[in-house]
Design an enzyme around this catalytic site. Structure first.
Site, mmCIF file in Angstrom:
data_model
loop_
_atom_site.group_PDB
_atom_site.id
_atom_site.type_symbol
_atom_site.label_atom_id
_atom_site.label_comp_id
_atom_site.label_asym_id
_atom_site.label_seq_id
_atom_site.Cartn_x
_atom_site.Cartn_y
_atom_site.Cartn_z
ATOM 1 N N ASN A 40 0.829 -1.210 0.000
ATOM 2 C CA ASN A 40 0.000 0.000 0.000
ATOM 3 C C ASN A 40 0.863 1.260 0.000
ATOM 4 O O ASN A 40 0.392 2.337 0.341
ATOM 5 C CB ASN A 40 -0.918 0.000 1.216
ATOM 6 C CG ASN A 40 -1.833 -1.197 1.227
ATOM 7 O OD1 ASN A 40 -2.438 -1.529 0.203
ATOM 8 N ND2 ASN A 40 -1.930 -1.876 2.361
ATOM 9 N N HIS A 63 -14.328 -2.916 5.364
ATOM 10 C CA HIS A 63 -13.147 -3.618 5.886
ATOM 11 C C HIS A 63 -13.441 -4.292 7.232
ATOM 12 O O HIS A 63 -14.268 -3.819 8.016
ATOM 13 C CB HIS A 63 -12.021 -2.595 6.052
ATOM 14 C CG HIS A 63 -10.704 -3.182 6.422
ATOM 15 N ND1 HIS A 63 -10.231 -3.182 7.705
ATOM 16 C CD2 HIS A 63 -9.770 -3.811 5.662
ATOM 17 C CE1 HIS A 63 -9.032 -3.768 7.718
ATOM 18 N NE2 HIS A 63 -8.729 -4.145 6.490
ATOM 19 N N GLU A 85 -16.161 2.840 3.493
ATOM 20 C CA GLU A 85 -14.818 3.214 3.034
ATOM 21 C C GLU A 85 -15.013 4.219 1.909
ATOM 22 O O GLU A 85 -16.061 4.208 1.238
ATOM 23 C CB GLU A 85 -14.079 1.985 2.485
ATOM 24 C CG GLU A 85 -13.796 0.942 3.521
ATOM 25 C CD GLU A 85 -13.071 -0.293 2.956
ATOM 26 O OE1 GLU A 85 -12.218 -0.153 2.073
ATOM 27 O OE2 GLU A 85 -13.381 -1.393 3.419
ATOM 28 N N SER A 125 -10.977 -1.248 -0.331
ATOM 29 C CA SER A 125 -9.608 -1.759 -0.287
ATOM 30 C C SER A 125 -9.369 -2.963 -1.178
ATOM 31 O O SER A 125 -8.253 -3.176 -1.640
ATOM 32 C CB SER A 125 -9.241 -2.120 1.147
ATOM 33 O OG SER A 125 -10.087 -3.133 1.634
ATOM 34 N N ASP A 131 -14.054 5.909 6.093
ATOM 35 C CA ASP A 131 -12.706 5.358 6.236
ATOM 36 C C ASP A 131 -11.932 5.667 4.948
ATOM 37 O O ASP A 131 -12.232 5.120 3.889
ATOM 38 C CB ASP A 131 -12.820 3.843 6.465
ATOM 39 C CG ASP A 131 -11.457 3.174 6.652
ATOM 40 O OD1 ASP A 131 -10.439 3.743 6.221
ATOM 41 O OD2 ASP A 131 -11.419 2.058 7.201
ATOM 42 N N HIS A 175 -7.431 4.039 1.955
ATOM 43 C CA HIS A 175 -6.711 3.899 0.682
ATOM 44 C C HIS A 175 -6.829 5.139 -0.190
ATOM 45 O O HIS A 175 -6.395 5.119 -1.347
ATOM 46 C CB HIS A 175 -7.218 2.654 -0.058
ATOM 47 C CG HIS A 175 -6.933 1.413 0.723
ATOM 48 N ND1 HIS A 175 -5.742 0.735 0.622
ATOM 49 C CD2 HIS A 175 -7.660 0.775 1.678
ATOM 50 C CE1 HIS A 175 -5.753 -0.299 1.458
ATOM 51 N NE2 HIS A 175 -6.906 -0.292 2.123
ATOM 52 N N LYS A 194 -0.278 3.518 4.806
ATOM 53 C CA LYS A 194 -0.454 3.182 3.386
ATOM 54 C C LYS A 194 0.219 4.280 2.561
ATOM 55 O O LYS A 194 1.456 4.359 2.558
ATOM 56 C CB LYS A 194 -1.933 2.942 3.104
ATOM 57 C CG LYS A 194 -2.484 1.832 4.045
ATOM 58 C CD LYS A 194 -3.904 1.462 3.777
ATOM 59 C CE LYS A 194 -4.526 0.665 4.917
ATOM 60 N NZ LYS A 194 -3.888 -0.608 5.254
HETATM 61 C C1 PLP Z 1 -10.172 0.145 4.681
HETATM 62 C C2 PLP Z 1 -9.204 -0.132 5.769
HETATM 63 N N1 PLP Z 1 -9.435 0.400 6.984
HETATM 64 C C3 PLP Z 1 -8.602 0.192 8.008
HETATM 65 C C4 PLP Z 1 -7.469 -0.590 7.862
HETATM 66 C C5 PLP Z 1 -6.589 -0.839 9.044
HETATM 67 O O1 PLP Z 1 -5.494 0.010 9.017
HETATM 68 P P1 PLP Z 1 -4.129 -0.414 9.722
HETATM 69 O O2 PLP Z 1 -3.445 -1.315 8.747
HETATM 70 O O3 PLP Z 1 -3.421 0.866 9.952
HETATM 71 O O4 PLP Z 1 -4.479 -1.123 10.985
HETATM 72 C C6 PLP Z 1 -7.185 -1.141 6.618
HETATM 73 C C7 PLP Z 1 -5.960 -1.969 6.457
HETATM 74 O O5 PLP Z 1 -5.746 -2.663 5.514
HETATM 75 C C8 PLP Z 1 -8.071 -0.915 5.544
HETATM 76 O O6 PLP Z 1 -7.855 -1.432 4.339
#
Ligand code: PLP
Length: 385
Positions: free
Chosen positions: A36, A122, A165, A169, A194, A197, A228
């Site tokens: 990422n 996610h 999101e 992702s 969220d 990405h 990321k």
């Molecule tokens: C959409 C989404 N939210 C939250 C997270 C979690 O983030 P972190 O990897 O910093 O724990 C991810 C991780 O892949 C993600 O893809």
């Protein structure tokens, strides 16, 4: 040793193996088409220097929770800078995006409230929603009409939260944020976005899809991972003063956890400086993603119609995804098979993620290799979505 427990766990592991769902820990090897690190900042000399300097100054560990001896001026400073970047009143830094999502979803909703969640959200959002203990309704992916219907059903029944999101992702497609914002405005639902990405990648300032969609004022809080595109680790929750104040008082993942190493604040500051001063990284990323998508289409490998830097090549069964990934790994391409429960059963895939360090020549070589491997690995049709 508890022998029955051992037998039970070994049976589970064997079941995973039989269903091609056993994961292995595999360090990076080969050309990066799976991380990422979209902007290529994780190894940038400026970030490394600022982190090393900060380690010299502040040491390695923070030694306590933020509410105890773990607080640092550098955390407060980077939170101020991030809030400004995002165009919000305040920001609060967490040691991971996973924890930030748990914090948001277990702190604000209360008994009698309802959380509406996109079906492709996610795992960290799903876990946060489950932990919140409040009523939840999962709506079909990106289905505005379905969301409008459930929002109507929730009227007059406590606070409603809509959780999505901004860039998904595993599919690389965008939430219909403008429509969600309009719906929430009309019903007083609180929109939680969220931006894991999207932050660092989209928008004039690079702050994400909230910025580029122009819905800053309609979002209650957003979660912005820093591991990321920002190339470091942790995550910022951004929102109004009162929301962040409340997280500090009540968010258990914030309160009952040692603060992150203070030096990450130095690297994050460097990252935000580069995101502001080198917008060409974002343009370059979009160009590379467009180029890869065009090469895939030319090779007859279909991908969902979006333009983002996350490109799924859906292969169907787990076995096939593994075979294709391993064949490409053996040719020097670091691609990974993504299988359930990360994605829905029957949609195992390669999740290709583009970064600015990939040249067009490398992408061409990769697509040639992928087309050959996919062509060989019957029985599914090439990458239909
Ligand atoms: C959409 C989404 N939210 C939250 C997270 C979690 O983030 P972190 O990897 O910093 O724990 C991810 C991780 O892949 C993600 O893809």
């Amino acid at each position: 040793m508890p022998e029955e427990l051992e037998r039970r766990i070994l049976t589970h592991l064997q079941g995973l193996q039989e269903r091609q769902l056993l994961r292995t820990l595999r360090p990076p090897a080969g050309i990066d088409l799976s991380s990422n690190d979209y902007l290529g900042l994780a190894n940038h000399p400026f970030l490394k220097k600022r982190m090393i300097d900060a380690v010299e100054l502040e040491g390695c560990g923070s030694t306590g929770s933020r509410l105890l001896r773990g607080e640092r001026d550098s955390f407060a400073a980077i939170e101020r800078r991030f809030a400004e970047f995002k165009g919000t009143a305040r920001a609060l830094y967490f040691s991971s995006g996973y924890l930030a999502n748990l914090a948001v979803l277990t702190t604000f909703p209360e008994a009698g409230d309802t959380i509406l969640s996109d079906e492709r959200n996610h795992a960290s959002l799903i876990d946060g929603i489950r932990l919140s203990g409040v009523k939840r309704v999962v709506f079909p992916h990106n289905d505005v009409a379905a969301l409008a219907r459930v929002l109507k059903d929730c009227e007059g029944q406590g606070q409603t939260f809509v959780v999505t999101e901004s860039l998904f992702s595993m599919d690389g497609d965008r939430a219909l944020l403008a429509a969600y914002a309009a719906l929430c405005r009309g019903t007083k639902a609180a929109l939680i976005v969220d931006e894991a990405h999207a932050v660092g990648v989209f928008g004039e300032r690079g702050s994400g899809l909230i910025e580029s969609t122009g819905i800053d004022r309609d979002v209650f809080v957003s979660i912005n991972t820093a591991g990321k595109a920002l190339g470091v680790s942790g995550a910022f929750v951004t929102g109004p003063e009162w929301a962040i104040d409340y997280l500090v008082q009540r968010a258990r993942p914030f309160i009952f956890s040692t603060a992150p190493p203070p030096a990450v604040a130095g690297a994050l500051d460097a990252s935000l400086t580069l995101i502001a001063s080198e917008p060409e990284r974002r343009t370059e990323l979009a160009n590379r993603a467009g180029y890869l998508r065009a090469c895939l289409a030319e090779a007859g490998i279909s991908t969902p119609a979006d333009s983002s830097h996350i490109i799924p090549v859906i292969l169907g069964d787990n076995d096939r995804a593994l075979v294709v990934a391993q064949a490409l790994q053996s040719q020097g391409f670091d691609v990974r098979a993504i299988r359930p429960p990360t994605v829905a059963p029957g949609t195992a895939r390669l999740r290709l993620s583009v970064n600015v360090n990939l040249t067009e020549a490398t992408l061409e070589r990769f697509v040639t290799a992928l087309a050959a491997v996919v062509g060989r690995s019957l029985p599914c049709s090439a990458g239909s979505s």
